[in-house]
Scaffold this motif. Structure first.
Motif, mmCIF file in Angstrom:
data_model
loop_
_atom_site.group_PDB
_atom_site.id
_atom_site.type_symbol
_atom_site.label_atom_id
_atom_site.label_comp_id
_atom_site.label_asym_id
_atom_site.label_seq_id
_atom_site.Cartn_x
_atom_site.Cartn_y
_atom_site.Cartn_z
ATOM 1 N N ALA A 50 -58.166 12.882 -0.917
ATOM 2 C CA ALA A 50 -56.871 12.305 -1.273
ATOM 3 C C ALA A 50 -55.906 13.430 -1.608
ATOM 4 O O ALA A 50 -56.311 14.493 -2.095
ATOM 5 C CB ALA A 50 -57.002 11.348 -2.457
ATOM 6 N N GLU A 110 -47.801 4.951 -1.354
ATOM 7 C CA GLU A 110 -48.878 5.246 -0.405
ATOM 8 C C GLU A 110 -48.297 5.500 0.975
ATOM 9 O O GLU A 110 -47.491 4.729 1.488
ATOM 10 C CB GLU A 110 -49.872 4.082 -0.331
ATOM 11 C CG GLU A 110 -51.039 4.375 0.611
ATOM 12 C CD GLU A 110 -52.111 3.306 0.595
ATOM 13 O OE1 GLU A 110 -53.007 3.359 1.458
ATOM 14 O OE2 GLU A 110 -52.042 2.419 -0.283
ATOM 15 N N TRP A 133 -56.732 9.751 2.007
ATOM 16 C CA TRP A 133 -55.663 8.894 1.523
ATOM 17 C C TRP A 133 -54.499 9.786 1.099
ATOM 18 O O TRP A 133 -54.684 10.776 0.372
ATOM 19 C CB TRP A 133 -56.131 8.078 0.327
ATOM 20 C CG TRP A 133 -56.995 6.906 0.668
ATOM 21 C CD1 TRP A 133 -56.610 5.602 0.753
ATOM 22 C CD2 TRP A 133 -58.408 6.907 0.959
ATOM 23 N NE1 TRP A 133 -57.674 4.797 1.079
ATOM 24 C CE2 TRP A 133 -58.792 5.576 1.210
ATOM 25 C CE3 TRP A 133 -59.375 7.919 1.031
ATOM 26 C CZ2 TRP A 133 -60.100 5.221 1.530
ATOM 27 C CZ3 TRP A 133 -60.672 7.575 1.357
ATOM 28 C CH2 TRP A 133 -61.031 6.243 1.592
ATOM 29 N N TYR A 191 -50.478 10.110 -0.451
ATOM 30 C CA TYR A 191 -49.414 9.508 -1.253
ATOM 31 C C TYR A 191 -48.232 10.467 -1.300
ATOM 32 O O TYR A 191 -48.353 11.645 -0.975
ATOM 33 C CB TYR A 191 -49.941 9.211 -2.667
ATOM 34 C CG TYR A 191 -51.139 8.301 -2.683
ATOM 35 C CD1 TYR A 191 -50.991 6.923 -2.802
ATOM 36 C CD2 TYR A 191 -52.427 8.821 -2.549
ATOM 37 C CE1 TYR A 191 -52.096 6.078 -2.793
ATOM 38 C CE2 TYR A 191 -53.536 7.980 -2.533
ATOM 39 C CZ TYR A 191 -53.365 6.618 -2.654
ATOM 40 O OH TYR A 191 -54.464 5.782 -2.627
ATOM 41 N N LEU A 236 -56.089 6.808 -5.289
ATOM 42 C CA LEU A 236 -54.864 7.184 -6.003
ATOM 43 C C LEU A 236 -55.200 8.011 -7.235
ATOM 44 O O LEU A 236 -54.532 9.014 -7.533
ATOM 45 C CB LEU A 236 -54.074 5.938 -6.395
ATOM 46 C CG LEU A 236 -52.809 6.188 -7.220
ATOM 47 C CD1 LEU A 236 -51.871 7.172 -6.531
ATOM 48 C CD2 LEU A 236 -52.096 4.871 -7.513
#
Length: 290
Positions: A152, A215, A234, A236, A193
């Motif tokens: 992430a 996101e 992921w 963001y 997150l």
């Protein structure tokens, strides 16, 4: 309905990787037709071959890649300055990447982000086949396995619209001496997150609340050179009123805000190659940039 007086002359076989990118060939100036253009790997059918056999042979001859299972996307009639012919299209999923391609014809054969294909000079037959390949990729793009590693990261956007990137040093196992996002591995049981915010703070000293970020998406990342797998990341983003002096670089060579106009000249990480351009093209980024 196809015209029976026009026989099947040519075939192509493209591969689609876990990012949804298409294998394409850049033809060079020596090509007898359509020089300096882009197409799917393929060519003419030889005597006694079926369309499928010709497509498999052409892919192997041009790239060194041998596949067995392919999907048939049908036949198209092509009207071009070079004549009228039928063109049969095949496609297959793959977990291979550019490093697995042995380019035996043309200037290069590489995986291309379909979002950028519109900016390329495309062979007429490939332009006709693109919609079918795009539609196929929606439901058939291979995904990283369920046990893929999770990563992430966060892209910060400053008041100029510049984005925060990290220049990695020569020490990391993944993508040494490349530019990428602030981010890293998810810890066991950690939500994406939560991990993205933790990694951002650990690497830069910047602390954000979950409410501060949006996101961007989940991206397939080619970590086969390091781990032998395609993994998930992921991503963001957040708009910030910060400058380079506010960033405490705790990992890598430097972590700085980068002018998007210069990103094309950077050597990006495997993940960054797909993530950064996609983010800069997004409506989300457009809403954050001045």
């Amino acid at each position: 309905m196809s015209d029976p007086t026009v026989r099947t002359d040519y075939v192509c076989l493209t591969l689609v990787d876990p990012r949804g990118w298409f294998l394409m060939q850049e033809r060079d100036e020596h090509a007898p037709v359509w020089p300096d253009t882009w197409c799917f790997p393929g060519g003419g059918i030889e005597a006694g071959e079926t369309a499928r056999q010709g497509a498999l042979r052409e892919l192997a001859e041009e790239t060194g890649i041998v596949v067995e299972d392919v999907d048939d996307l049908g036949e198209h009639e092509v009207e071009s300055p070079h004549g009228r012919f039928r063109y049969h299209v095949f496609v297959a999923p793959t977990e291979l990447g550019d490093d697995d391609v042995d380019c035996q014809e043309g200037r290069q054969i590489v995986f291309v982000d379909p979002a950028t294909v519109g900016g390329l000079a495309i062979v007429d037959s490939t332009a006709i086949a693109l919609d079918a390949v795009r539609a196929w990729a929606v439901d058939h793009t291979p995904a990283p396995p369920p046990d893929a590693r999770g990563f992430a990261g966060v892209v910060l956007v400053d008041r100029r619209g510049w984005i925060l990137l990290q220049e990695r040093d020569s020490n990391p196992r993944i993508d040494p001496d490349c530019w990428g996002l602030s981010g890293g591995h998810l810890e066991p049981g950690e939500e994406p997150l939560e991990g993205a915010l933790r990694e951002l703070e650990e690497e830069t000293g910047v602390r954000l609340d979950a409410a501060d970020v949006h996101e961007v998406g989940v991206f397939a990342t080619d970590h086969r050179a390091s781990y032998g797998t395609w993994d998930r990341m992921w991503v963001y983003t957040a708009a910030v009123d910060l400058a380079d002096a506010d960033i405490d670089c705790r990992e890598g060579r430097q972590i700085v805000f980068v002018d998007p106009a210069t990103v094309g000249g950077l050597r990006l990480t495997k993940g960054g190659e797909g993530i950064v351009p996609a983010f800069l093209r997004s409506d989300l980024y457009a809403s954050m940039a001045p």
